[in-house]
Enzyme design. Structure first.
Site, PDB file in Angstrom:
ATOM      1  N   ARG A  55      32.073  -1.188  -3.737  1.00 21.16           N
ATOM      2  CA  ARG A  55      33.009  -2.717  -4.472  1.00 21.16           C
ATOM      3  C   ARG A  55      32.135  -2.937  -3.550  1.00 21.16           C
ATOM      4  NH1 ARG A  55      38.719   0.595  -4.646  1.00 21.16           N
ATOM      5  NH2 ARG A  55      38.008   2.308  -5.909  1.00 21.16           N
ATOM      6  N   ASP A  57      31.111  -7.015  -2.070  1.00 26.24           N
ATOM      7  CA  ASP A  57      31.676  -8.166  -2.538  1.00 26.24           C
ATOM      8  C   ASP A  57      31.123  -9.374  -3.811  1.00 26.24           C
ATOM      9  OD1 ASP A  57      33.377  -7.503  -0.556  1.00 26.24           O
ATOM     10  OD2 ASP A  57      32.473  -8.430   0.735  1.00 26.24           O
ATOM     11  N   TYR A 115      22.302  -0.527   4.521  1.00 28.34           N
ATOM     12  CA  TYR A 115      22.545  -2.428   4.232  1.00 28.34           C
ATOM     13  C   TYR A 115      21.248  -3.082   4.630  1.00 28.34           C
ATOM     14  CZ  TYR A 115      27.188  -1.926   1.643  1.00 28.34           C
ATOM     15  OH  TYR A 115      28.378  -1.696   1.199  1.00 28.34           O
ATOM     16  N   ARG A 202      28.685  -7.450   7.682  1.00 27.38           N
ATOM     17  CA  ARG A 202      28.509  -9.150   7.301  1.00 27.38           C
ATOM     18  C   ARG A 202      28.978 -10.284   8.952  1.00 27.38           C
ATOM     19  NH1 ARG A 202      30.756 -11.706   1.873  1.00 27.38           N
ATOM     20  NH2 ARG A 202      31.401 -12.833   2.780  1.00 27.38           N
TER      21      ARG A 202
END
Length: 250
Positions: A55, A57, A115, A202
């Site tokens: 999911r 952001d 990522y 992040r």
């Protein structure tokens, strides 16, 4: 009247998250999930709700997010991608589709996700990179960042590296690989793990940026982990620099 048996179809979805409020349906704007539901419902003439693996952001991008949905339509699994791409906006594409077993779900499988967080580090920003990188003119030392990254590899309690709004039974996660590479003005933080907390990548990126600009030494990462306190880590780096690039089922 014939009752058709439901089948489960898996989609591999790529998207530019710039214009979306993330993956999951939201009250305050359009999402990737909402666009897929709309296109699939129009295609199948059934009320379809997809279920995604990650999911992501608001503003985050992906090359390979996974989703499944159930349908009674007899279309071959590999043909859904072609039909859907004619109905989706240009910033969302189904890279692959195929039929899976009725009980298969990507979130129930052991997996590794990778990522990449990209930083444009130069005197001035590049307008052609603005949607997919975070810009900073402060010179970053990637050697220091790589040293700091090494302390995050392995199984740790990442409570310091997740949003205070995270709802989970445990904040222990495993990072299997984490590296920082620089090519010209582009710095890429690449992180692979078996699971991630809300905003974890992040916050890792924001913390490594602070190591790179000299705010604290690489060894300070060990103290940040030990404190298990969000306020000890760096800021949450902007969403636009983050892309889900690989998803591997184990």
């Amino acid at each position: 009247m014939e009752i058709r048996k439901k089948r489960r179809i898996c989609l591999v979805v790529a998207y530019d998250g710039t214009n979306y409020q993330g993956w999951q349906i939201q009250q305050n704007g359009n999402t990737i999930e909402a666009e897929l539901n709309r296109a699939l419902s129009a295609l199948t003439k059934e009320p379809i709700e997809v279920s995604g693996a990650s999911r992501t952001d608001s503003g985050v991008h992906a090359r390979c997010n996974y989703a499944v949905f159930d349908t009674a339509v007899r279309m071959p699994g590999d043909k859904f991608s072609y039909a859907l791409n004619q109905r989706l906006p240009e910033d969302i594409r189904v890279r692959k589709s195929y039929e899976v077993s009725p009980d298969w779900h990507p979130r129930k499988c052991s997996s590794k996700k990778t990522y990449e967080y990209r930083i444009f580090n130069d005197e001035f920003p590049d307008p052609l990179c603005r949607l997919y990188t975070h810009f900073t003119y402060t010179k970053l030392d990637t050697d220091r960042m790589n040293t700091a990254a090494g302390y995050l590899i392995g199984e740790h309690d990442f409570k310091s590296f997740c949003s205070i709004h995270t709802q989970t039974e445990t904040t222990v996660r495993t990072i299997t690989d984490l590296s920082v590479k620089k090519e010209g003005s582009l710095i890429t933080i690449r992180v692979t793990g078996t699971g991630f907390l809300y905003n974890m990548v992040r916050i890792i990126a924001g913390t490594l940026i602070e190591v790179g600009n000299g705010k604290y030494p690489p060894e300070h990462i060990k103290e940040i982990l030990q404190h298990c306190d969000r306020s000890c880590a760096g800021p949450t780096a902007p969403a636009r620099g983050l892309t889900l690039v690989e998803y591997e089922f184990l």
